[in-house]
Design a protein around this motif. Structure first.
Motif, PDB file in Angstrom:
ATOM      1  N   ARG A 148       5.358  13.109  27.835  1.00  0.00           N
ATOM      2  CA  ARG A 148       4.730  14.432  27.777  1.00  0.00           C
ATOM      3  C   ARG A 148       3.702  14.477  26.649  1.00  0.00           C
ATOM      4  NH1 ARG A 148       5.177  18.915  24.659  1.00  0.00           N
ATOM      5  NH2 ARG A 148       7.133  18.369  23.625  1.00  0.00           N
ATOM      6  N   LEU A 149       4.075  13.976  25.493  1.00  0.00           N
ATOM      7  CA  LEU A 149       3.173  14.031  24.343  1.00  0.00           C
ATOM      8  C   LEU A 149       1.975  13.095  24.501  1.00  0.00           C
ATOM      9  CD1 LEU A 149       5.779  14.301  21.450  1.00  0.00           C
ATOM     10  CD2 LEU A 149       4.401  16.130  22.469  1.00  0.00           C
ATOM     11  N   GLN A 150       2.158  12.004  25.244  1.00  0.00           N
ATOM     12  CA  GLN A 150       1.018  11.127  25.533  1.00  0.00           C
ATOM     13  C   GLN A 150       0.042  11.831  26.463  1.00  0.00           C
ATOM     14  OE1 GLN A 150       3.389   7.716  26.762  1.00  0.00           O
ATOM     15  NE2 GLN A 150       2.658   6.540  25.003  1.00  0.00           N
ATOM     16  N   LYS A 151       0.566  12.523  27.477  1.00  0.00           N
ATOM     17  CA  LYS A 151      -0.299  13.281  28.392  1.00  0.00           C
ATOM     18  C   LYS A 151      -1.073  14.363  27.651  1.00  0.00           C
ATOM     19  CE  LYS A 151       2.097  12.919  32.805  1.00  0.00           C
ATOM     20  NZ  LYS A 151       2.923  13.638  33.796  1.00  0.00           N
ATOM     21  N   GLU A 152      -0.432  14.963  26.643  1.00  0.00           N
ATOM     22  CA  GLU A 152      -1.066  16.035  25.873  1.00  0.00           C
ATOM     23  C   GLU A 152      -2.010  15.490  24.793  1.00  0.00           C
ATOM     24  OE1 GLU A 152       1.963  18.683  24.366  1.00  0.00           O
ATOM     25  OE2 GLU A 152       2.774  19.033  26.374  1.00  0.00           O
ATOM     26  N   GLY A 153      -2.053  14.157  24.638  1.00  0.00           N
ATOM     27  CA  GLY A 153      -2.947  13.550  23.659  1.00  0.00           C
ATOM     28  C   GLY A 153      -2.464  13.653  22.228  1.00  0.00           C
ATOM     29  N   ILE A 154      -1.158  13.808  22.035  1.00  0.00           N
ATOM     30  CA  ILE A 154      -0.599  13.946  20.692  1.00  0.00           C
ATOM     31  C   ILE A 154       0.009  12.628  20.209  1.00  0.00           C
ATOM     32  CG2 ILE A 154       1.180  15.113  19.321  1.00  0.00           C
ATOM     33  CD1 ILE A 154       0.749  17.544  21.211  1.00  0.00           C
ATOM     34  N   VAL A 155       0.589  11.879  21.132  1.00  0.00           N
ATOM     35  CA  VAL A 155       1.228  10.609  20.791  1.00  0.00           C
ATOM     36  C   VAL A 155       0.473   9.472  21.459  1.00  0.00           C
ATOM     37  CG1 VAL A 155       3.308   9.227  21.236  1.00  0.00           C
ATOM     38  CG2 VAL A 155       3.519  11.520  20.308  1.00  0.00           C
ATOM     39  N   GLU A 156       0.214   8.440  20.686  1.00  0.00           N
ATOM     40  CA  GLU A 156      -0.488   7.261  21.194  1.00  0.00           C
ATOM     41  C   GLU A 156       0.494   6.255  21.795  1.00  0.00           C
ATOM     42  OE1 GLU A 156      -2.696   3.575  19.015  1.00  0.00           O
ATOM     43  OE2 GLU A 156      -3.270   5.587  18.368  1.00  0.00           O
ATOM     44  N   ARG A 157       1.591   6.020  21.051  1.00  0.00           N
ATOM     45  CA  ARG A 157       2.588   5.032  21.483  1.00  0.00           C
ATOM     46  C   ARG A 157       3.986   5.534  21.189  1.00  0.00           C
ATOM     47  NH1 ARG A 157      -0.963   1.920  18.666  1.00  0.00           N
ATOM     48  NH2 ARG A 157       0.248   1.809  16.764  1.00  0.00           N
ATOM     49  N   TYR A 158       4.944   4.905  21.880  1.00  0.00           N
ATOM     50  CA  TYR A 158       6.348   5.153  21.605  1.00  0.00           C
ATOM     51  C   TYR A 158       7.083   3.827  21.676  1.00  0.00           C
ATOM     52  CZ  TYR A 158      11.189   6.583  22.146  1.00  0.00           C
ATOM     53  OH  TYR A 158      12.537   6.707  21.980  1.00  0.00           O
ATOM     54  N   ASN A 159       7.837   3.513  20.632  1.00  0.00           N
ATOM     55  CA  ASN A 159       8.639   2.296  20.609  1.00  0.00           C
ATOM     56  C   ASN A 159      10.068   2.703  20.926  1.00  0.00           C
ATOM     57  OD1 ASN A 159      10.431   0.221  19.650  1.00  0.00           O
ATOM     58  ND2 ASN A 159       8.708  -0.664  18.546  1.00  0.00           N
ATOM     59  N   GLN A 160      10.511   2.339  22.120  1.00  0.00           N
ATOM     60  CA  GLN A 160      11.815   2.766  22.597  1.00  0.00           C
ATOM     61  C   GLN A 160      12.949   2.164  21.755  1.00  0.00           C
ATOM     62  OE1 GLN A 160      11.946   2.468  26.808  1.00  0.00           O
ATOM     63  NE2 GLN A 160      13.921   3.447  26.986  1.00  0.00           N
ATOM     64  N   LYS A 161      12.770   0.942  21.285  1.00  0.00           N
ATOM     65  CA  LYS A 161      13.815   0.263  20.509  1.00  0.00           C
ATOM     66  C   LYS A 161      14.053   0.958  19.163  1.00  0.00           C
ATOM     67  CE  LYS A 161      15.184  -4.339  18.985  1.00  0.00           C
ATOM     68  NZ  LYS A 161      14.801  -5.753  18.931  1.00  0.00           N
ATOM     69  N   SER A 162      12.967   1.278  18.455  1.00  0.00           N
ATOM     70  CA  SER A 162      13.097   1.914  17.136  1.00  0.00           C
ATOM     71  C   SER A 162      13.075   3.441  17.217  1.00  0.00           C
ATOM     72  CB  SER A 162      11.974   1.445  16.223  1.00  0.00           C
ATOM     73  OG  SER A 162      10.723   1.882  16.725  1.00  0.00           O
ATOM     74  N   GLU A 163      12.720   3.973  18.395  1.00  0.00           N
ATOM     75  CA  GLU A 163      12.560   5.413  18.615  1.00  0.00           C
ATOM     76  C   GLU A 163      11.523   6.019  17.677  1.00  0.00           C
ATOM     77  OE1 GLU A 163      16.402   7.361  18.756  1.00  0.00           O
ATOM     78  OE2 GLU A 163      16.749   6.567  20.762  1.00  0.00           O
ATOM     79  N   ILE A 164      10.446   5.266  17.475  1.00  0.00           N
ATOM     80  CA  ILE A 164       9.342   5.725  16.630  1.00  0.00           C
ATOM     81  C   ILE A 164       8.122   6.023  17.495  1.00  0.00           C
ATOM     82  CG2 ILE A 164       7.699   5.030  14.837  1.00  0.00           C
ATOM     83  CD1 ILE A 164       9.978   3.615  13.426  1.00  0.00           C
ATOM     84  N   PHE A 165       7.562   7.191  17.274  1.00  0.00           N
ATOM     85  CA  PHE A 165       6.345   7.632  17.940  1.00  0.00           C
ATOM     86  C   PHE A 165       5.183   7.366  16.985  1.00  0.00           C
ATOM     87  CE2 PHE A 165       9.857  10.238  19.286  1.00  0.00           C
ATOM     88  CZ  PHE A 165       9.649  10.533  20.623  1.00  0.00           C
ATOM     89  N   THR A 166       4.026   7.006  17.505  1.00  0.00           N
ATOM     90  CA  THR A 166       2.820   6.887  16.689  1.00  0.00           C
ATOM     91  C   THR A 166       1.871   7.983  17.135  1.00  0.00           C
ATOM     92  OG1 THR A 166       3.111   4.501  16.522  1.00  0.00           O
ATOM     93  CG2 THR A 166       0.942   5.366  15.950  1.00  0.00           C
ATOM     94  N   LEU A 167       1.475   8.826  16.191  1.00  0.00           N
ATOM     95  CA  LEU A 167       0.572   9.929  16.525  1.00  0.00           C
ATOM     96  C   LEU A 167      -0.795   9.403  16.929  1.00  0.00           C
ATOM     97  CD1 LEU A 167       1.313  12.558  13.715  1.00  0.00           C
ATOM     98  CD2 LEU A 167       2.211  12.500  16.048  1.00  0.00           C
ATOM     99  N   GLN A 168      -1.404  10.084  17.861  1.00  0.00           N
ATOM    100  CA  GLN A 168      -2.765   9.779  18.313  1.00  0.00           C
ATOM    101  C   GLN A 168      -3.732  10.078  17.172  1.00  0.00           C
ATOM    102  OE1 GLN A 168      -3.643   8.742  21.598  1.00  0.00           O
ATOM    103  NE2 GLN A 168      -5.580   8.370  20.610  1.00  0.00           N
ATOM    104  N   ARG A 169      -4.795   9.304  17.084  1.00  0.00           N
ATOM    105  CA  ARG A 169      -5.841   9.584  16.104  1.00  0.00           C
ATOM    106  C   ARG A 169      -7.124   9.926  16.846  1.00  0.00           C
ATOM    107  NH1 ARG A 169      -5.805   4.463  12.335  1.00  0.00           N
ATOM    108  NH2 ARG A 169      -5.205   3.445  14.262  1.00  0.00           N
ATOM    109  N   MET A 170      -8.038  10.574  16.148  1.00  0.00           N
ATOM    110  CA  MET A 170      -9.336  10.905  16.738  1.00  0.00           C
ATOM    111  C   MET A 170     -10.174   9.631  16.827  1.00  0.00           C
ATOM    112  SD  MET A 170     -10.281  14.538  15.094  1.00  0.00           S
ATOM    113  CE  MET A 170      -9.076  15.176  13.944  1.00  0.00           C
TER     114      MET A 170
END
Length: 145
Positions: free
Chosen positions: A66-88
């Motif tokens: 959902r957050l990738q579609k909204e352009g807020i999250v660039e990546r998600y690492n399922q193993k570590s459960e870490i999201f990387t925020l999208q940058r301009m």
């Protein structure tokens, strides 16, 4: 009207150029730390207000989609459960005001930002880039005699 200068992004591949951190540096910097990738956990996303507590029952990968579609999250690492925020496009954080170079969510900022530069690619150092002096930015400040 002068074209605004682009702020150079922090250089992750040149950590040897980073400066030993001291608190006064922040007031004279162009917020170069806000061009680094920001890794966040679900609790940060809740604090920021882009995920609500009711979503905690959903699988994190669904939240990430959902957050990738909204352009807020660039990546998600399922193993570590870490999201990387999208940058301009210029590598600025989504939450960095382009004119003031201040964080628009400072009170709700992620733990990664709260703990910088104690943690990060080079703990105790930052990718400090000083603000230009007005005279250097605007060569027309010297009057003709």
């Amino acid at each position: 009207m002068m074209k605004p200068n682009l702020i150079a992004a922090a250089e992750l591949d040149r950590l040897d150029t980073w400066a030993k951190y001291s608190a006064p540096m922040c007031g004279s910097c162009v917020s170069s730390c806000c061009t680094l990738p920001v890794e966040v956990k679900i609790k940060d996303l809740i604090r920021i207000g882009i995920v609500d507590e009711f979503e905690l029952g959903d699988p994190p990968k669904n939240i990430a989609k959902r957050l990738q579609k909204e352009g807020i999250v660039e990546r998600y690492n399922q193993k570590s459960e870490i999201f990387t925020l999208q940058r301009m496009s210029n590598n600025d954080c989504l939450y960095l005001d382009r004119k003031s170079r201040l964080c628009t969510i400072y009170e709700k900022r992620p733990d990664t930002c709260r703990n910088h530069p104690r943690v990060g690619p080079r703990p105790g150092y930052c990718a400090y880039k000083p603000k230009e002096v007005e005279r250097e930015r605007n060569p027309r400040t010297l009057d003709k005699f």
